[in-house]
Design an enzyme around this catalytic site. Structure first.
Site, PDB file in Angstrom:
ATOM      1  N   TYR A  13      38.487  24.221  58.670  1.00 23.84           N
ATOM      2  CA  TYR A  13      39.029  25.584  58.836  1.00 23.84           C
ATOM      3  C   TYR A  13      40.547  25.538  58.883  1.00 23.84           C
ATOM      4  CZ  TYR A  13      35.793  29.434  59.453  1.00 23.84           C
ATOM      5  OH  TYR A  13      34.925  30.459  59.222  1.00 23.84           O
ATOM      6  N   GLU A  25      42.833  28.712  58.929  1.00 21.79           N
ATOM      7  CA  GLU A  25      43.416  30.063  58.888  1.00 21.79           C
ATOM      8  C   GLU A  25      44.927  29.990  59.082  1.00 21.79           C
ATOM      9  OE1 GLU A  25      41.211  32.579  61.539  1.00 21.79           O
ATOM     10  OE2 GLU A  25      39.371  32.236  60.423  1.00 21.79           O
ATOM     11  N   ASP A  77      47.370  41.858  35.787  1.00 27.24           N
ATOM     12  CA  ASP A  77      46.147  41.105  36.049  1.00 27.24           C
ATOM     13  C   ASP A  77      45.895  40.238  34.820  1.00 27.24           C
ATOM     14  OD1 ASP A  77      43.597  40.129  36.384  1.00 27.24           O
ATOM     15  OD2 ASP A  77      42.824  41.967  37.305  1.00 27.24           O
ATOM     16  N   THR A 102      42.460  35.116  38.283  1.00 21.48           N
ATOM     17  CA  THR A 102      41.464  34.145  38.706  1.00 21.48           C
ATOM     18  C   THR A 102      41.896  32.792  38.146  1.00 21.48           C
ATOM     19  OG1 THR A 102      40.168  34.759  36.763  1.00 21.48           O
ATOM     20  CG2 THR A 102      39.476  35.699  38.866  1.00 21.48           C
ATOM     21  N   LYS A 129      38.961  30.993  34.385  1.00 22.94           N
ATOM     22  CA  LYS A 129      38.703  31.447  33.015  1.00 22.94           C
ATOM     23  C   LYS A 129      39.482  30.537  32.048  1.00 22.94           C
ATOM     24  CE  LYS A 129      37.507  36.162  34.413  1.00 22.94           C
ATOM     25  NZ  LYS A 129      37.988  36.470  35.762  1.00 22.94           N
ATOM     26  N   ARG A 182      36.296  28.307  40.589  1.00 23.72           N
ATOM     27  CA  ARG A 182      36.249  29.746  40.869  1.00 23.72           C
ATOM     28  C   ARG A 182      37.175  30.033  42.040  1.00 23.72           C
ATOM     29  NH1 ARG A 182      32.134  31.159  37.566  1.00 23.72           N
ATOM     30  NH2 ARG A 182      32.580  33.338  37.948  1.00 23.72           N
TER      31      ARG A 182
HETATM   32  N1  DSN Z   1      33.533  39.093  35.419  1.00 29.73           N
HETATM   33  C1  DSN Z   1      34.808  38.929  34.749  1.00 29.73           C
HETATM   34  C2  DSN Z   1      34.643  38.971  33.281  1.00 29.73           C
HETATM   35  O1  DSN Z   1      33.617  38.567  32.798  1.00 29.73           O
HETATM   36  O2  DSN Z   1      35.548  39.381  32.588  1.00 29.73           O
HETATM   37  C3  DSN Z   1      35.804  39.889  35.235  1.00 29.73           C
HETATM   38  O3  DSN Z   1      35.819  39.920  36.609  1.00 29.73           O
END
Ligand code: DSN
Length: 435
Positions: free
Chosen positions: A69, A71, A215, A241, A244, A250
């Site tokens: 942990y 925080e 974003d 994120t 990707k 993730r």
């Molecule tokens: N779920 C993502 C996507 O597939 O684009 C976006 O959050």
């Protein structure tokens, strides 16, 4: 798995050696993990928001760091014993700052939606106005769409794409901004096949004194690798994120100018989250290191080259590409002209070993649960080293599977699946022992 594929006795069949403790303790879950490994090895994964992480990233996610942990932030924690964790998080932060060229980075958001919610918490009060791209036009739920908390707690106003070009309607963005005076403007989305004009969005945001959030979840790896322009210098806040095109675990990052650092940090913790997921932070740090090398730059450019070629090959087979093509990693395909609904096509493609998702297309006349399109992308296949020259075959398989979806020809789908597997076998995926 044949002897031939693993001739070296030093490297026995990984199916027999992988996750021994898990197989012993929970054979059901172990079997499902093994089945998922096999599925990811054998199929052509074209969902543009997915990828394959490296073995190093995968190992980092499975470390004892998950036991801790932490925080707070490095040097200012609420739990003792942070000698190592503070260094892990500091490394991740420094690598994010260096890779993207930003003043500030927060590496703690659990994923993209919490990261975006933290942005609202940092800058808005409930009921304030946010301007974002409409979900059916390619935006994201968290950009103020009604069914998301961001659309129920805040006043979501939405822009779209032009009907004639399929590209972001910047005139509409400006008109809505002047009329609605949003405090926050989001650019970026989940089904945007064209370059985002960050400078144009920044000019509009300045005109109405709004905070501009880029974003870049879908394109972060392309930005890092120099294959898409960077929002740095234009956007006040950058949200992404990490799993990707960036090819990490993730997770998510929030980045900003120094001016907004404190507000964002306080919004993430204690505003929204508890303890950071330290094993994920470590894996993010590893991915950021990988993304700073020359190989990753080549990867990012190859992702775009492959997507462009795949788009051209599909267009040559009569597929209707939203906006006419792509500048990045994804293609949005309107199947109306093929007389097959998106979901029917996606399910048939799945049976053919090609994994995509059904998707609305701009001005869709069908419903989001049963839309007209599919969305595909090249990050995963490029991670397997599949070259541009293979895109003609990929387009031909998609074409055959969509035709078979219409006629209900299961034999044709099985034939495509066998051909897909041959290509997958020739290009093992990173991080998969079965490849
Ligand atoms: N779920 C993502 C996507 O597939 O684009 C976006 O959050």
């Amino acid at each position: 798995m044949t002897e031939q594929q693993h001739p070296n006795p030093q490297h026995p069949n990984p199916q027999q050696t992988r996750h021994p403790e898990l197989r012993e303790a929970d054979p059901e879950i172990a079997a499902l993990v093994a089945a998922e490994e096999q599925l990811q090895a054998d199929t052509l994964r074209l969902i543009p928001s997915e990828n394959y992480v490296s073995a190093a990233v995968l190992e980092a996610t499975g470390t004892v760091l998950q036991n801790k942990y932490s925080e707070g932030y490095p040097g200012k924690r609420y739990y003792e014993g942070q000698q190592n964790i503070d260094q892990v998080e500091t490394l991740a932060v420094e690598r994010a700052r260096a890779l993207f060229g930003v003043d500030h980075a927060n590496v703690q958001p659990y994923s993209g939606s919490p990261a975006n919610l933290a942005v609202y918490l940092a800058f808005l009060k409930p009921g304030d106005t946010v301007l974002g791209m409409a979900l059916p036009m390619g935006g994201h739920l968290t950009h103020g769409w009604g069914v998301s908390a961001t659309g129920s707690w805040f006043n979501g106003v939405r822009y779209g794409v032009r009907a004639d070009t399929g590209r972001t309607d910047l005139d509409q963005v400006r008109e809505l901004a002047l009329k609605e005076r949003p405090k926050l403007i989001f650019c970026g989305g989940t089904a945007v096949p064209r370059t985002i004009d960050f400078a144009a969005f920044a000019e509009i945001a300045r005109e109405v004194d709004a905070v501009l959030v880029a974003d870049i979840a879908h394109i972060a790896g392309l930005v890092a690798g120099g294959a898409h322009p960077s929002p740095v210098g234009h956007a006040d806040v950058i949200s992404t994120t990490t799993h990707k095109t960036l090819r990490g675990p993730r997770g998510a990052l929030l980045m900003s100018t120094a001016q907004h650092a404190r507000a964002l940090d306080r919004a993430v913790f204690p505003g929204l989250q508890g303890g950071p997921h330290n094993h994920t932070t470590a894996a993010v740090a590893v991915a950021l290191k990988e993304a700073s090398g020359p190989e990753f730059r080549a990867y990012a450019h190859q992702v775009v080259d492959n997507a462009r070629e795949l788009g051209e090959q599909l267009a040559a087979r009569g597929f209707d590409l939203v906006s006419g093509g792509t500048d990045n990693h994804l293609l949005l395909i309107d199947l109306t002209g093929k007389d097959v609904p998106g979901k029917v096509a996606a399910k048939a493609l799945d049976r053919a070993g090609i994994v995509v998702n059904h998707n609305t297309v701009p001005y869709d006349t069908r419903t989001p649960f049963d839309p007209s399109g599919i969305r595909i992308g090249t990050p995963s296949l490029t991670s397997r080293g599949i070259p541009r020259s293979a895109m003609a075959a990929v387009a031909a398989w998609i074409d055959r599977a969509v035709l078979a979806a219409r006629s209900g020809d299961e034999d044709a789908l099985a034939a495509v699946r066998a051909e897909v597997k041959e290509l997958m076998d020739a290009h093992p995926a990173p991080g998969l022992p079965l490849g």
